[in-house]
Design a protein around this motif. Structure first.
Motif, PDB file in Angstrom:
ATOM      1  N   ARG A 140     -29.260  -2.485  -5.870  1.00 44.62           N
ATOM      2  CA  ARG A 140     -28.841  -1.322  -5.101  1.00 44.62           C
ATOM      3  C   ARG A 140     -28.557  -1.757  -3.675  1.00 44.62           C
ATOM      4  O   ARG A 140     -29.341  -2.510  -3.069  1.00 44.62           O
ATOM      5  CB  ARG A 140     -29.924  -0.256  -5.133  1.00 44.62           C
ATOM      6  N   THR A 142     -26.680  -0.620   0.357  1.00 45.30           N
ATOM      7  CA  THR A 142     -26.313   0.462   1.266  1.00 45.30           C
ATOM      8  C   THR A 142     -24.999   0.120   1.961  1.00 45.30           C
ATOM      9  O   THR A 142     -24.568  -1.045   1.981  1.00 45.30           O
ATOM     10  CB  THR A 142     -27.414   0.690   2.312  1.00 45.30           C
ATOM     11  N   LYS A 143     -24.373   1.131   2.530  1.00 47.08           N
ATOM     12  CA  LYS A 143     -23.103   0.926   3.213  1.00 47.08           C
ATOM     13  C   LYS A 143     -23.277  -0.045   4.372  1.00 47.08           C
ATOM     14  O   LYS A 143     -24.234   0.045   5.143  1.00 47.08           O
ATOM     15  CB  LYS A 143     -22.560   2.260   3.710  1.00 47.08           C
ATOM     16  N   GLN A 145     -24.113  -3.095   4.249  1.00 48.92           N
ATOM     17  CA  GLN A 145     -25.102  -4.151   4.008  1.00 48.92           C
ATOM     18  C   GLN A 145     -24.380  -5.464   3.738  1.00 48.92           C
ATOM     19  O   GLN A 145     -23.435  -5.533   2.959  1.00 48.92           O
ATOM     20  CB  GLN A 145     -25.978  -3.783   2.811  1.00 48.92           C
ATOM     21  N   ASP A 227     -22.785   3.209  -0.297  1.00 49.27           N
ATOM     22  CA  ASP A 227     -24.099   3.165  -0.936  1.00 49.27           C
ATOM     23  C   ASP A 227     -23.878   3.142  -2.442  1.00 49.27           C
ATOM     24  O   ASP A 227     -23.184   4.002  -2.989  1.00 49.27           O
ATOM     25  CB  ASP A 227     -24.924   4.397  -0.560  1.00 49.27           C
ATOM     26  N   ASP A 252     -20.048   3.275  -6.301  1.00 47.89           N
ATOM     27  CA  ASP A 252     -20.794   4.426  -5.800  1.00 47.89           C
ATOM     28  C   ASP A 252     -21.047   5.335  -6.998  1.00 47.89           C
ATOM     29  O   ASP A 252     -20.112   5.948  -7.532  1.00 47.89           O
ATOM     30  CB  ASP A 252     -19.971   5.144  -4.732  1.00 47.89           C
ATOM     31  N   SER A 254     -23.107   7.982  -7.037  1.00 46.72           N
ATOM     32  CA  SER A 254     -23.617   9.311  -6.711  1.00 46.72           C
ATOM     33  C   SER A 254     -22.857  10.380  -7.484  1.00 46.72           C
ATOM     34  O   SER A 254     -23.290  11.526  -7.577  1.00 46.72           O
ATOM     35  CB  SER A 254     -23.518   9.575  -5.216  1.00 46.72           C
TER      36      SER A 254
END
Length: 409
Positions: A140, A142-143, A145, A227, A252, A254
């Motif tokens: 996982r 994150t934006k 990263q 993310d 992504d 989500s």
């Protein structure tokens, strides 16, 4: 005088005899009742074409007349079951009715990443990988990263030009006309250089970092644009890469796609915009979704049509590749329906038993449609109002199978 009376009496008898003869000739012949077959009174399924005794109980076979059997006796494959036998079997019938409603269908489905939210990370130039950072597939992220540090001479050259253009574009409000013109030209050049850096693969975060620090970076960074999760990784420290070689693929999730398999009438009943639910195996949770597509292709192996649902995925409860169940509610138009238990489904055909009269039942091949609760639509083969066997259907079917050509003699 006495002779005259004798003559008149004889003439009357003669006339009466002639009239009686003519009436007899004109009268319709006496009709003989047609015997269709003989049957065992204890086991009506046993039939014979001639009189005799029943082989099981020794009772005399009784004739069945055409006028008694009624219309059912003239129908092929009619099954005769006496009233006593019907009570013994507990046979009940219900009329077919016309109904409409909704039905829920459950489809085997699989979670897929939304292709519009999958990002391919590469560089528009050659270079090599200096190091990587927590970039295993499935991780996982994150934006912004950092996933890897790379070196590319072309990127550094363009970054130097961007830094110089930014220096020329900066100045105070009291600058001369010539300086203002130079600053405007520098700003335009800086914008063009920034676009060039993006095309080569540098992230907006690193471009902004150069603007803030006003330092030329030694390396470029591969960063996650969203993310999400790393779907694939094709790099290793020290590895050289070529222009537009895919280094990572990040999704992504989500929001995801759930692709379900539908067959025949199920696929025809589904429409874009229809609401649905996704059931997660082994969990009490369900997630709402909406149908965004009925794909035009048919799977050549399963002959299934893909139904695509879009599902919001807070907390990432759904993972790409996971098997789930999609539940859709569809409207069923008005049509003839019968209880589900009234239909015998052999796989290749479906049939019901229709009551012809008090003691006769006719097997009827039908074609079924959608199920509405405990009833099922009959698309063809049955009319509204016809009475079908509801209880002990399989006993009636067994009685029908006992009737074979060998039982008739």
């Amino acid at each position: 005088m006495k002779g005259i009376y004798i003559f008149l009496f004889a003439a009357g008898l003669c006339a009466g005899g002639v009239a009686g003869y003519r009436m007899k000739q004109d009268a319709p012949p006496t009709q003989t009742r047609q015997i269709l077959y003989y049957q065992d009174p204890m086991h009506p399924a046993y039939r014979s074409q001639k009189p005799g005794t029943a082989p099981d109980c020794g009772m005399d076979l009784v004739p069945v007349y055409a006028d008694e059997a009624g219309a059912a006796a003239r129908v092929d494959n009619a099954i005769t079951i006496s009233a006593a036998r019907q009570r013994q079997f507990g046979i009940q019938t219900v009329p077919a009715s016309v109904d409409a409603g909704t039905t829920s269908i459950r489809l085997f489905a699989r979670v897929q990443a939304d292709e519009t939210r999958v990002f391919k990370l590469d560089f528009g130039t050659d270079g090599y990988v200096k190091e990587t950072h927590d970039d295993a597939a499935g991780s996982r992220v994150t934006k912004n990263q950092r996933l890897a540090t790379v070196y590319s001479p072309e990127i550094l050259s363009v970054a130097g030009g961007y830094l110089s253009a930014n220096e020329r574009a900066s100045g105070s409000s009291s600058m001369t006309k010539e300086a203002a013109s130079s600053a405007a030209q520098g700003a335009a050049t800086a914008g063009a250089r920034a676009d060039r850096l993006r095309n080569l693969g540098m992230s907006d975060a690193q471009i902004e970092e150069i603007s803030q620090t006003r330092k030329l970076p030694e390396d470029a960074y591969v960063v996650s644009p969203v993310d999400g999760f790393i779907l694939s990784r094709n790099v290793a420290p020290g590895m050289r890469f070529e222009r537009h070689m895919e280094l990572y693929r990040v999704a992504d999730i989500s929001r995801v796609w759930v692709e379900a398999e539908a067959f025949g009438q199920q696929a025809e009943a589904v429409q874009v915009g229809q609401k649905g639910r996704v059931l997660i195996p082994g969990s009490t949770h369900s997630m709402d979704g909406v149908v965004v597509g009925v794909l035009p292709e048919v799977d050549p192996n399963t002959r299934a049509v893909k139904i695509r649902l879009r599902v919001d995925n807070p907390g990432f409860k759904l993972r790409p590749g996971e098997f789930v169940t999609a539940e859709l509610t569809t409207s069923v138009p008005r049509g003839v329906t019968v209880p589900v238990d009234a239909v015998i489904d052999s796989g290749s055909t479906q049939r019901v038993f229709v009551r012809a009269d008090d003691s006769h039942f006719v097997p009827r091949v039908v074609r079924t449609g959608a199920q509405i609760g405990d009833r099922i639509q009959v698309v063809s083969g049955l009319e509204a109002g016809e009475a079908v066997v509801l209880s002990s259907t399989f006993l009636v079917d067994s009685e029908a199978r006992l009737r074979s050509p060998e039982s008739s003699r």
